[in-house]
Design an enzyme around this catalytic site. Structure first.
Site, PDB file in Angstrom:
ATOM      1  N   GLY A   1       2.821  -0.919   4.249  1.00  8.76           N
ATOM      2  CA  GLY A   1       2.825   0.408   4.007  1.00  8.76           C
ATOM      3  C   GLY A   1       4.287   0.819   3.713  1.00  8.76           C
ATOM      4  N   GLY A   2       4.981   1.359   4.772  1.00 10.32           N
ATOM      5  CA  GLY A   2       6.181   1.905   4.639  1.00 10.32           C
ATOM      6  C   GLY A   2       7.311   1.091   3.912  1.00 10.32           C
TER       7      GLY A   2
ATOM      8  N   ASN B   1       0.893  -1.136   0.118  1.00 11.81           N
ATOM      9  CA  ASN B   1      -0.055   0.005  -0.020  1.00 11.81           C
ATOM     10  C   ASN B   1       0.855   1.307  -0.295  1.00 11.81           C
ATOM     11  OD1 ASN B   1      -1.717   1.860   0.451  1.00 11.81           O
ATOM     12  ND2 ASN B   1      -2.184   1.380   2.686  1.00 11.81           N
ATOM     13  N   TRP B   2       1.051   1.751  -1.183  1.00  7.23           N
ATOM     14  CA  TRP B   2       1.882   2.919  -1.228  1.00  7.23           C
ATOM     15  C   TRP B   2       1.311   4.463  -0.714  1.00  7.23           C
ATOM     16  CZ3 TRP B   2       3.906   2.526  -7.123  1.00  7.23           C
ATOM     17  CH2 TRP B   2       4.477   1.301  -7.303  1.00  7.23           C
ATOM     18  N   LYS B   3       0.113   4.132  -0.128  1.00  4.15           N
ATOM     19  CA  LYS B   3      -0.601   5.419   0.206  1.00  4.15           C
ATOM     20  C   LYS B   3      -0.175   6.659  -0.739  1.00  4.15           C
ATOM     21  CE  LYS B   3      -0.086   3.149   4.607  1.00  4.15           C
ATOM     22  NZ  LYS B   3      -0.085   3.337   6.094  1.00  4.15           N
TER      23      LYS B   3
ATOM     24  N   GLU C   1      -6.807   4.651   7.870  1.00  3.69           N
ATOM     25  CA  GLU C   1      -6.639   6.066   7.819  1.00  3.69           C
ATOM     26  C   GLU C   1      -7.956   6.731   6.765  1.00  3.69           C
ATOM     27  OE1 GLU C   1      -2.891   5.746   5.313  1.00  3.69           O
ATOM     28  OE2 GLU C   1      -2.259   4.934   7.328  1.00  3.69           O
TER      29      GLU C   1
ATOM     30  N   GLU D   1      -5.209  -5.025  10.494  1.00  2.61           N
ATOM     31  CA  GLU D   1      -4.500  -3.948  10.816  1.00  2.61           C
ATOM     32  C   GLU D   1      -4.773  -3.293  12.085  1.00  2.61           C
ATOM     33  OE1 GLU D   1      -2.499  -2.820   6.701  1.00  2.61           O
ATOM     34  OE2 GLU D   1      -4.027  -1.486   7.165  1.00  2.61           O
TER      35      GLU D   1
ATOM     36  N   HIS E   1      -9.338   1.325   4.671  1.00  4.37           N
ATOM     37  CA  HIS E   1      -8.231   1.221   5.575  1.00  4.37           C
ATOM     38  C   HIS E   1      -8.226   2.358   6.917  1.00  4.37           C
ATOM     39  CE1 HIS E   1      -4.067   2.682   6.297  1.00  4.37           C
ATOM     40  NE2 HIS E   1      -3.651   1.540   5.869  1.00  4.37           N
TER      41      HIS E   1
ATOM     42  N   GLY F   1       2.533   2.479  10.839  1.00  3.80           N
ATOM     43  CA  GLY F   1       3.612   3.462  10.467  1.00  3.80           C
ATOM     44  C   GLY F   1       4.324   3.756  12.069  1.00  3.80           C
TER      45      GLY F   1
HETATM   46  P1  PGA Z   1       2.884   0.275   7.619  1.00  6.51           P
HETATM   47  O1  PGA Z   1       1.616   0.703   7.055  1.00  6.51           O
HETATM   48  O2  PGA Z   1       3.285  -1.155   6.944  1.00  6.51           O
HETATM   49  O3  PGA Z   1       3.673   1.564   7.419  1.00  6.51           O
HETATM   50  O4  PGA Z   1       2.500   0.312   9.233  1.00  6.51           O
HETATM   51  C1  PGA Z   1       0.573  -0.678   6.657  1.00  6.51           C
HETATM   52  C2  PGA Z   1      -0.885  -0.089   6.265  1.00  6.51           C
HETATM   53  O5  PGA Z   1      -1.050   1.100   6.380  1.00  6.51           O
HETATM   54  O6  PGA Z   1      -1.358  -0.701   5.295  1.00  6.51           O
END
Ligand code: PGA
Length: 268
Positions: A242-243, A12-14, A107, A176, A105, A182
């Site tokens: 993510g990261g 997930n590149w956000k 976020e 998650e 998600h 993050g």
């Molecule tokens: P993260 O993010 O690996 O940076 O913790 C995961 C996500 O939000 O899908």
């Protein structure tokens, strides 16, 4: 990881790599993925890079004689078209070359006010557009410390369960924990397994076959160093990253960990 389910690793590149750098990253990921049979790989770039990334990974697949890696939208709007300024629909994601979409998600739930009901509608819309939804669920730190983890996770899951069931295994659930996203704080493999097992029990109440075929991913600070222990849990079928998905080498380590578990040495 259970041998009956193909592991899925999704990046997930956000809000990163929305242009040429996204194509470069996707090609580098697709090249690494093409060497690792037995692991399904998906990247979720921002909307602006979807079509170019889908085209680029298709080319890598053709060159390597392998099916292309999957491309996911990070969201969709539940109507197919209309006066919804700023939104993107399921059919539009399909047209851009996506086969997948991340929904609900944390976020989006936290920053953009997405409710369980909206996530459920989006899940229905994704399936109607023949996209595989990756439906995210997870508790906040407060909810965990007050012992509400399973209440919250299963409430979020139940809201989308009819839609998930209608996909008969084509939908994916991602657990998650919000406090692990993050933050560098990863759930212990045992904590993750406990919630994944509860999710699988809930899927099984709907339909025993659904519990067997639906993949449940873990997400939250997954990296090369912790991937193996998380993925070794019997109900962890992959990761939503993510990261660590923003760098092809780092993401490649997670793909390798999944590959090693999916095809242990000595297996046919
Ligand atoms: P993260 O993010 O690996 O940076 O913790 C995961 C996500 O939000 O899908």
């Amino acid at each position: 990881m259970h041998k009956s389910r193909i592991p899925l690793i999704a990046g997930n590149w956000k809000m990163h790599h929305g242009g040429a750098s996204g194509v470069e990253l996707a090609v580098a990921v697709a090249e690494r993925a093409s060497e690792l049979a037995g692991v399904e790989v998906v990247v979720a770039p921002p909307f602006t890079a979807l079509a170019a990334v889908a085209h680029a990974v298709e080319e890598v697949g053709q060159k390597r004689g392998r099916p292309p890696i999957g491309v996911a939208g990070q969201n969709l709007y539940p109507e197919p078209k209309g006066a919804f300024t700023g939104e993107v629909s399921g059919p539009m994601l399909k047209e851009a070359g996506c086969r997948w979409v991340i929904l609900g998600h944390s976020e989006r739930r936290q920053l953009l006010g997405e409710t369980d009901e909206l996530v459920a509608r989006k899940t229905v819309a994704a399936i109607a557009s023949q996209l595989h939804p990756i439906v995210c669920v997870g508790e906040t730190l407060d909810e965990r410390t007050s012992g509400k983890t399973l209440d919250v996770v299963l409430r979020q899951l139940r809201a989308a369960l009819d839609a998930i069931a209608s996909a008969r295994g084509a939908a994916v659930v991602a657990y998650e924990p919000v406090w692990a996203i993050g933050t560098g704080k990863v759930a212990t493999p045992a904590d993750a397994q406990e919630v994944h097992a509860a999710i699988r029990v809930e899927l099984g109440k709907k339909d025993p076959r659904l519990a067997e075929v639906t993949r449940v991913l873990y997400g939250g600070s997954v990296k090369g160093e912790n991937a193996k222990d998380l993925l070794a849990q019997v109900d962890v079928d992959g990761a939503l990253v993510g990261g660590a998905a923003l760098d092809a080498d780092g993401f490649g380590l997670i793909l390798r960990a999944a590959h090693a578990l999916a095809s242990p040495p000595g297996s046919a």
